[in-house]
Design a protein around this motif. Structure first.
Motif, PDB file in Angstrom:
ATOM      1  N   SER A  44      14.429  13.181 -13.241  1.00  0.00           N
ATOM      2  CA  SER A  44      15.613  13.806 -12.637  1.00  0.00           C
ATOM      3  C   SER A  44      16.301  12.893 -11.628  1.00  0.00           C
ATOM      4  N   GLY A  45      15.722  11.726 -11.370  1.00  0.00           N
ATOM      5  CA  GLY A  45      16.329  10.788 -10.432  1.00  0.00           C
ATOM      6  C   GLY A  45      17.119   9.681 -11.094  1.00  0.00           C
ATOM      7  N   VAL A  46      17.365   9.773 -12.410  1.00  0.00           N
ATOM      8  CA  VAL A  46      18.042   8.673 -13.092  1.00  0.00           C
ATOM      9  C   VAL A  46      19.547   8.717 -12.871  1.00  0.00           C
ATOM     10  N   SER A  47      20.164   7.549 -12.963  1.00  0.00           N
ATOM     11  CA  SER A  47      21.601   7.430 -12.738  1.00  0.00           C
ATOM     12  C   SER A  47      22.369   7.177 -14.029  1.00  0.00           C
ATOM     13  N   TYR A  48      21.666   6.959 -15.134  1.00  0.00           N
ATOM     14  CA  TYR A  48      22.359   6.670 -16.397  1.00  0.00           C
ATOM     15  C   TYR A  48      21.665   7.441 -17.521  1.00  0.00           C
ATOM     16  N   ARG A  49      20.946   6.790 -18.401  1.00  0.00           N
ATOM     17  CA  ARG A  49      20.309   7.481 -19.515  1.00  0.00           C
ATOM     18  C   ARG A  49      19.078   8.274 -19.065  1.00  0.00           C
ATOM     19  N   GLY A  64      16.971   4.538  -7.884  1.00  0.00           N
ATOM     20  CA  GLY A  64      17.516   3.313  -7.316  1.00  0.00           C
ATOM     21  C   GLY A  64      17.243   3.140  -5.838  1.00  0.00           C
ATOM     22  N   THR A  65      16.479   4.061  -5.221  1.00  0.00           N
ATOM     23  CA  THR A  65      16.286   4.025  -3.766  1.00  0.00           C
ATOM     24  C   THR A  65      14.841   3.978  -3.284  1.00  0.00           C
ATOM     25  N   PRO A  66      13.813   3.981  -4.163  1.00  0.00           N
ATOM     26  CA  PRO A  66      12.456   4.220  -3.642  1.00  0.00           C
ATOM     27  C   PRO A  66      11.970   3.164  -2.661  1.00  0.00           C
ATOM     28  N   PHE A  67      12.377   1.912  -2.839  1.00  0.00           N
ATOM     29  CA  PHE A  67      11.786   0.866  -2.002  1.00  0.00           C
ATOM     30  C   PHE A  67      12.505   0.721  -0.666  1.00  0.00           C
ATOM     31  N   ARG A  68      13.777   1.126  -0.586  1.00  0.00           N
ATOM     32  CA  ARG A  68      14.413   1.234   0.738  1.00  0.00           C
ATOM     33  C   ARG A  68      13.713   2.318   1.549  1.00  0.00           C
ATOM     34  N   ARG A  69      13.485   3.477   0.929  1.00  0.00           N
ATOM     35  CA  ARG A  69      12.791   4.563   1.624  1.00  0.00           C
ATOM     36  C   ARG A  69      11.390   4.126   2.042  1.00  0.00           C
ATOM     37  N   ALA A  70      10.695   3.398   1.164  1.00  0.00           N
ATOM     38  CA  ALA A  70       9.326   2.978   1.473  1.00  0.00           C
ATOM     39  C   ALA A  70       9.299   2.017   2.663  1.00  0.00           C
ATOM     40  N   VAL A  71      10.293   1.118   2.738  1.00  0.00           N
ATOM     41  CA  VAL A  71      10.379   0.222   3.898  1.00  0.00           C
ATOM     42  C   VAL A  71      10.674   1.036   5.155  1.00  0.00           C
ATOM     43  N   GLU A  72      11.633   1.949   5.071  1.00  0.00           N
ATOM     44  CA  GLU A  72      11.997   2.765   6.229  1.00  0.00           C
ATOM     45  C   GLU A  72      10.813   3.584   6.734  1.00  0.00           C
ATOM     46  N   GLU A  73       9.966   4.036   5.826  1.00  0.00           N
ATOM     47  CA  GLU A  73       8.836   4.883   6.199  1.00  0.00           C
ATOM     48  C   GLU A  73       7.605   4.082   6.622  1.00  0.00           C
ATOM     49  N   GLY A  74       7.669   2.764   6.519  1.00  0.00           N
ATOM     50  CA  GLY A  74       6.573   1.927   6.993  1.00  0.00           C
ATOM     51  C   GLY A  74       5.357   1.878   6.090  1.00  0.00           C
ATOM     52  N   VAL A  75       5.522   2.206   4.809  1.00  0.00           N
ATOM     53  CA  VAL A  75       4.364   2.191   3.912  1.00  0.00           C
ATOM     54  C   VAL A  75       4.201   0.861   3.194  1.00  0.00           C
ATOM     55  N   LEU A  76       5.137  -0.074   3.404  1.00  0.00           N
ATOM     56  CA  LEU A  76       5.062  -1.390   2.795  1.00  0.00           C
ATOM     57  C   LEU A  76       4.858  -2.462   3.860  1.00  0.00           C
ATOM     58  N   ASP A  77       4.082  -3.486   3.500  1.00  0.00           N
ATOM     59  CA  ASP A  77       3.885  -4.649   4.355  1.00  0.00           C
ATOM     60  C   ASP A  77       5.062  -5.591   4.132  1.00  0.00           C
ATOM     61  N   THR A  78       5.980  -5.643   5.064  1.00  0.00           N
ATOM     62  CA  THR A  78       7.230  -6.377   4.860  1.00  0.00           C
ATOM     63  C   THR A  78       7.061  -7.893   4.881  1.00  0.00           C
ATOM     64  N   GLU A  79       5.827  -8.363   5.104  1.00  0.00           N
ATOM     65  CA  GLU A  79       5.555  -9.796   4.979  1.00  0.00           C
ATOM     66  C   GLU A  79       5.205 -10.176   3.551  1.00  0.00           C
ATOM     67  N   ALA A  80       5.078  -9.198   2.655  1.00  0.00           N
ATOM     68  CA  ALA A  80       4.593  -9.496   1.301  1.00  0.00           C
ATOM     69  C   ALA A  80       5.272  -8.588   0.277  1.00  0.00           C
ATOM     70  N   LEU A  81       6.605  -8.700   0.205  1.00  0.00           N
ATOM     71  CA  LEU A  81       7.382  -7.904  -0.736  1.00  0.00           C
ATOM     72  C   LEU A  81       8.136  -8.829  -1.682  1.00  0.00           C
TER      73      LEU A  81
END
Length: 341
Positions: free
Chosen positions: A54-59, A174-191
């Motif tokens: 349900s999160g798709v933007s095209y097909r 199209g947005t999961p990794f922006r949200r993940a960075v904002e929420e601090g669940v990713l190590d931003t030294e290794a993306l």
């Protein structure tokens, strides 16, 4: 039995159905014809489907991707010569079925996926998730980070997936990794993004992505520099951090993956993708996903076969690491004199 008196994991793990007794095209289509989770009780690696698109933007159509991958995995065999390993003997791998999510409410679906992942990871399993669209990566990353802290991310995709919103919606594929960075669940030294290509809305997309900490290896970089050099760069960036790998099947060229929602010309070959993954076998892979297989646009199972082999390589990496961890733990027990000879 092992030398320290313990039963080896090879004797404990229940593997796929014997193809010499039941033809590969017969019987239930679990991943690689492995047992269901309820048949074995617990798993070291749980293969779980998330039929949500349900999160798709095209097909649309990726909600059918998990079962298409399972059907295409019938021909996977128990020994992986590329990694010199028998993943289904080294660790208990089982099919955990599908997470039932609300197709009409993205926020509720995201919460449901996170809860299901929490439950499976809470048993000690690592997850091999079959999507579904890429929206599902966010709740999976949230859950993994609860156990490991912020994780390194390798994101294989034609697209950045670090956009802010679509039509005001914060949670889309199209947005999961922006949200993940904002929420601090990713190590931003290794993306790292791998395989990106194609037109963007503007150069600002790249500027915003870089500010979040992502490095980019385009599909053209893989072609010009070669798999070995690219893989070595990725390994150095990851180091010994806990790693999550997220693979949108559209990282492959449409010649190798026509059955996907947002195809882009000029992608990786299936051979390049598999070889890069094999080169990451020394990394600490804690869970992974393969998403965006939309079988309605596929033919001859080209896309789902590529996705099933991709999941097989990821599962092999996790199984090898689990087995190595057990051997190390057994060795420490023997050295400490706590285990009978």
């Amino acid at each position: 039995m092992s030398s320290n008196g313990h039963a080896t994991n090879e004797s404990r793990a229940r593997g796929p159905v014997d193809s010499s007794r039941v033809p590969r095209y017969a019987g239930p289509a679990t991943f690689a014809r492995l047992p269901r989770l309820d048949e074995v009780g617990r798993a070291d690696v749980a293969v779980v489907g998330v039929p949500f698109d349900s999160g798709v933007s095209y097909r649309p159509g990726a909600r059918f991707g998990g079962n298409a991958i399972r059907e295409a995995s019938r021909l996977l065999r128990p020994y992986n010569p590329a990694q010199d390993a028998s993943p289904f003997a080294l660790a208990q791998v089982a099919d955990a079925g599908d997470v039932a999510v609300n197709p009409f409410h993205i926020g509720e679906a995201v919460d449901t996926i996170e809860g299901a992942a929490d439950e499976l990871l809470g048993t000690g399993a690592r997850l091999m998730t079959l999507g579904g669209d890429h929206t599902i990566a966010l709740p999976l990353l949230r859950s993994v980070a609860k156990r490991h802290g912020p994780v390194a991310l390798l994101h294989f995709d034609a697209h950045l997936d670090t956009w802010d919103t679509y039509f005001g919606a914060e949670y889309t594929h199209g947005t999961p990794f922006r949200r993940a960075v904002e929420e601090g669940v990713l190590d931003t030294e290794a993306l790292s993004h791998v395989g990106t290509r194609g037109p963007l809305y503007g150069k600002q997309d790249l500027d915003d992505d870089a500010k979040m900490g992502f490095g980019i290896v385009t599909s053209a970089d893989v072609m010009r520099r070669g798999v070995d050099e690219v893989t070595d760069q990725l390994r150095q960036r990851i180091g010994d951090r806990p790693l999550y790998i997220s693979i949108d099947i559209d990282v492959l060229d449409p010649a190798h993956a026509p059955g996907t929602g947002t195809p882009e010309a000029g992608g990786l070959t299936s051979r390049e993708l598999l070889e890069i993954l094999r080169g990451l076998a020394s990394c600490h892979l804690v869970s992974a996903d393969v998403v965006e297989v939309a079988p309605a646009y596929d033919h001859a199972e080209i896309t789902s076969v590529a996705a099933s082999h991709t999941a097989y390589e990821l599962t092999t990496i996790m199984s090898r690491q689990i087995a190595a961890g057990r051997e190390s733990a057994d060795g420490r027990e023997s050295a400490d004199g706590r285990t009978a000879a």
